[in-house]
Structures are given as structure tokens and as C-alpha cells.
Design an enzyme around this catalytic site. Structure first.
Site, PDB file in Angstrom:
ATOM      1  CD  GLN A  28     -91.678 -19.011 113.621  1.00 52.63           C
ATOM      2  OE1 GLN A  28     -91.218 -19.314 114.714  1.00 52.63           O
ATOM      3  NE2 GLN A  28     -91.462 -17.815 113.077  1.00 52.63           N
ATOM      4  CB  CYS A  54     -90.728 -16.322 116.768  1.00 60.15           C
ATOM      5  SG  CYS A  54     -90.084 -14.641 116.761  1.00 60.15           S
ATOM      6  CG  HIS A  76     -86.298 -17.152 117.230  1.00 61.95           C
ATOM      7  ND1 HIS A  76     -87.481 -17.096 116.521  1.00 61.95           N
ATOM      8  CD2 HIS A  76     -86.121 -18.462 117.545  1.00 61.95           C
ATOM      9  CE1 HIS A  76     -87.989 -18.320 116.429  1.00 61.95           C
ATOM     10  NE2 HIS A  76     -87.186 -19.154 117.040  1.00 61.95           N
ATOM     11  CG  ASN A  92     -87.328 -22.878 117.624  1.00 62.04           C
ATOM     12  OD1 ASN A  92     -88.047 -21.868 117.580  1.00 62.04           O
ATOM     13  ND2 ASN A  92     -86.258 -23.004 116.860  1.00 62.04           N
TER      14      ASN A  92
END
Ligand SMILES: *[C@@H]1O[C@H](CO)[C@@H](O)[C@H](O)[C@H]1NC(C)=O
Ligand SMILES: *[C@@H]1O[C@H](CO)[C@@H](O)[C@H](O)[C@H]1NC(C)=O
Length: 349
Positions: free
Chosen positions: A149, A155, A292, A313
């Protein structure tokens, strides 16, 4: 005689003290020099360039503190995971959080998005013992390669897209990388503000209303807010019909869902230990102040029985275990580690 001896003794002691001081000073100088070299190497490796000497000095001090902190952690009590001097090593944790985490929670969420949804997996009783849709399954599985990102707090869009990619693959057999940038640019509701944060469920609402999402290739990620390219946004590659929330604060319910497909989860990813996580089963430290969005793509256990969630992630493959983190599963607190069981959801197709 006695006084001479005494004097000699003092003298020797003084020499000794001087010696210790100078060797401490030279080892400090040596450490500083080594650290400077290490910073230079790190800069070259990550292609980091600073605008001037002042900026470089500030970044060096932060780098040094982080390296010392990471070394102290790795050499200290074994917590079951390790940290490493990764690409975020010249940022303080405050800077890191400000630029990366962008999951909004609580009041806005309760006001504008949360409404009860059904949970279709409530009666699921049989689940695989171990499930890995991530590491090692990148080519044939339901998970696209780890994305990055960059310095944009979206996110929430990456999390929504990753679970949608998974569900789409499991339904159609085709793994298609979908566009986060389309969400960043085109989902302009009050709660969703591109790089300044947003909500996963609200992204699902947008995707549904927008009649799907186009591909990553067609609408590539640029890592900053932009104006919506409505022409590109009008060529969807995958669709959803809605979304469902996993009942809160039940890791068992999260398991029922993750056993079926990737699931978007919100966590608190705020500490240095998360910033520099490198390998092993992450056991904290973190609270439940969700900030997140990530994606649960599997679960399992290591030899001694410690269970984990496998989490994808969006910080590139240089972070963690090739971009993934294994987070401790089935902890005593009902919220789960870092609040992982508090706000999980997935699209339906
Ligand atoms: C299992 O192994 C991990 C990693 O070595 C360790 O941190 C953890 O304490 C162990 N757990 C138990 C219950 O022995
Ligand atoms: C689960 O089982 C109960 C009892 O048979 C049933 O009433 C309920 O509708 C089922 N829920 C789902 C989501 O299938």
C-alpha cells in the site's frame, strides 16, 4: 612504605579507570561508525535518498534507536517471534502508524455502517485442521501475491479486495488481482477517504453499488488519492452481491468463516513489534484499538501445539514472513489477539 603502596595502588586504579573510559569511548565510536555504515547499506538496499544532511542525520538517529531496540528484543526473552531491521527502520512508530494504518472504527462505524447481517457459517462444524491459502500457494490458490500500500492509509481497501479476490477465485476458479485504486478514487462516502482511512464493510457496500471492481492491471495502484476514472470503473472483472459480518468476539466463528474463504479482519497493529515483525508466532504486544485492515487466509499450529492465524498484510513481501504474519490464535481474551475477532467480515457472491 605503606603510603607509597597506597599511592601506587591509587595510581594503578586511576590508570585502570582511564583505560576503561577510553576503551568505552572507542567502542562507542566504533559502534557509531558501524551503525553509520549499516545505515548507508540499508539506504542503498532500500533505495532510500534523503533531501539533505539534516534529514539524513534525523533519520540516522531513528534508525539507530530502532536497530538497538530490535537487537535488544531478539536477544531478550524468547517471545516466540523475531523482529528485523526491515524497510521501515528509519521511521518512528508514530510516523509509521500515521502513514500506514487507516482503519476507522467505533463511533463513525456504529453510526453509518454496522447493521446486523446473517452469518451463513453459524452451523459449520467440520473444518480442516490446517489451512493455508497464502504462503506457498500463491500460484494456484485463492490469494494474489502480497501487495504494498506504500505510504497511504488505505489498508481497508486492500483488506476488502483480498477477501473479494479469494471468494471470486473459489467461485470461478480464476485468480484475478482486483483494483484497490478504484476504491480509493471512486468510493467517496464520508467514512471512506482513500489514503486517510476508511471502513471495510463500507468498501463492500461501494463494490456492490458500483456493480463490481475492475482488475489491478486496468486500474493500477498509485498509492495516493486521485479522481475517479469512471470509464475504467465501468468495466468490472468481478462482482459481489453484499457482505456479512462474522459475529464479534468469537474466534470460533472466525474459524468457521476462514475455513470457507479468506476473511477481512481489523486489528490493532500499532506497536514497534508489529512494525518490525519478521518471523514466528506473533504474541503481541497490542491492544484492541483497531487501526489496521488485513486478511485472514488460513490457520494452523506449530509442533508444540501453539495455534495461529495466517494473515496476509499489504506492506510488501519484505515485511514479516514474505508479507504474511502468523498471529496467535485462541487466546484467553474473547476479542482475540490485537482484536482480530472483533470486526471481521467478507463479501458474498
Ligand atoms: C511453543 O513454541 C514457541 C516457539 O518456540 C514458544 O514461544 C512457545 O512458548 C511454546 N509454547 C509452549 C506451550 O510450549
Ligand atoms: C443453524 O441451525 C439452526 C437449527 O437447525 C437453524 O435454525 C439455523 O437457521 C441455521 N443457521 C444457518 C445460518 O444455517
Amino acid at each position: 612504605m605503606a603510603s607509597t603502596n597506597h599511592f601506587q595502588c591509587m595510581f594503578l586504579a586511576l590508570l585502570f579507570v582511564l583505560g576503561v573510559f577510553s576503551s568505552q569511548a572507542s567502542s562507542r565510536l566504533f559502534n557509531e561508525q558501524t551503525m553509520l555504515e549499516r545505515h548507508e547499506q540499508w539506504m542503498a538496499h532500500h533505495g532510500r535518498v534523503y533531501k539533505d544532511v539534516k534529514e539524513k542525520d534525523i533519520r540516522f538517529q531513528i534508525f539507530k534507536e530502532n536497530v538497538e531496540r530490535i537487537n535488544a528484543f531478539n536477544e531478550g526473552v524468547d517471545r516466540g517471534y523475531k523482529l528485523s531491521v526491515n524497510q521501515f527502520a528509519d521511521q518512528t512508530n508514530e510516523e509509521f502508524r500515521a502513514s500506514r494504518n487507516g482503519y476507522k472504527r467505533q463511533s463513525i462505524e456504529v453510526m453509518s455502517v454496522s447493521k446486523p447481517t446473517t452469518f451463513r457459517y453459524a452451523n459449520v462444524t467440520v473444518v480442516p485442521k490446517v489451512l493455508n491459502r497464502g504462503i506457498g500457494y500463491l500460484k494456484k490458490g485463492a490469494v494474489t501475491p502480497v501487495k504494498d500500500q506504500g505510504q497511504c492509509g488505505c489498508c481497508w481497501a486492500f483488506s476488502a479486495v483480498a477477501s473479494m479476490e479469494g471468494i471470486n477465485q473459489l467461485k470461478t476458479g480464476k485468480l484475478v488481482s482486483l483494483s484497490e485504486q478504484e476504491i480509493v478514487d471512486c468510493d467517496v462516502k464520508a467514512v471512506d477517504q482513500g489514503c486517510y482511512g476508511g471502513l471495510i464493510d463500507s468498501a463492500f457496500q461501494f463494490i456492490k453499488q458500483n456493480k463490481g471492481l475492475t482488475t489491478e492491471a486496468n486500474y493500477p495502484y498509485v498509492g495516493q488519492d486521485g479522481t475517479c476514472n469512471s470509464k475504467k470503473a465501468a468495466t468490472p472483472a468481478a462482482k459481489i452481491t453484499g457482505y456479512e459480518d462474522v459475529p464479534s468476539n468469537k474466534e470460533k466463528a472466525l474459524l468457521q468463516a476462514v475455513a470457507n474463504h479468506p476473511v477481512s479482519v481489523a486489528i490493532e497493529a500499532s506497536g514497534y513489534n508489529f512494525q518490525f515483525y519478521s518471523s514466528g508466532i506473533f504474541t503481541g504486544t497490542c491492544g484492541t484499538n483497531l487501526d489496521h485492515g488485513v486478511t485472514a487466509v488460513g490457520y494452523g499450529a506449530i509442533a508444540n501445539g501453539t495455534k495461529y492465524w495466517l494473515i496476509k498484510n499489504s506492506w510488501g513481501s519484505g515485511w514479516g514472513e514474505n508479507g504474511y504474519i502468523r498471529m496467535k490464535k485462541d487466546i484467553a481474551a474473547k476479542e482475540g489477539l490485537c482484536g482480530i475477532a472483533m470486526k471481521a467480515s467478507y463479501p458474498i457472491v
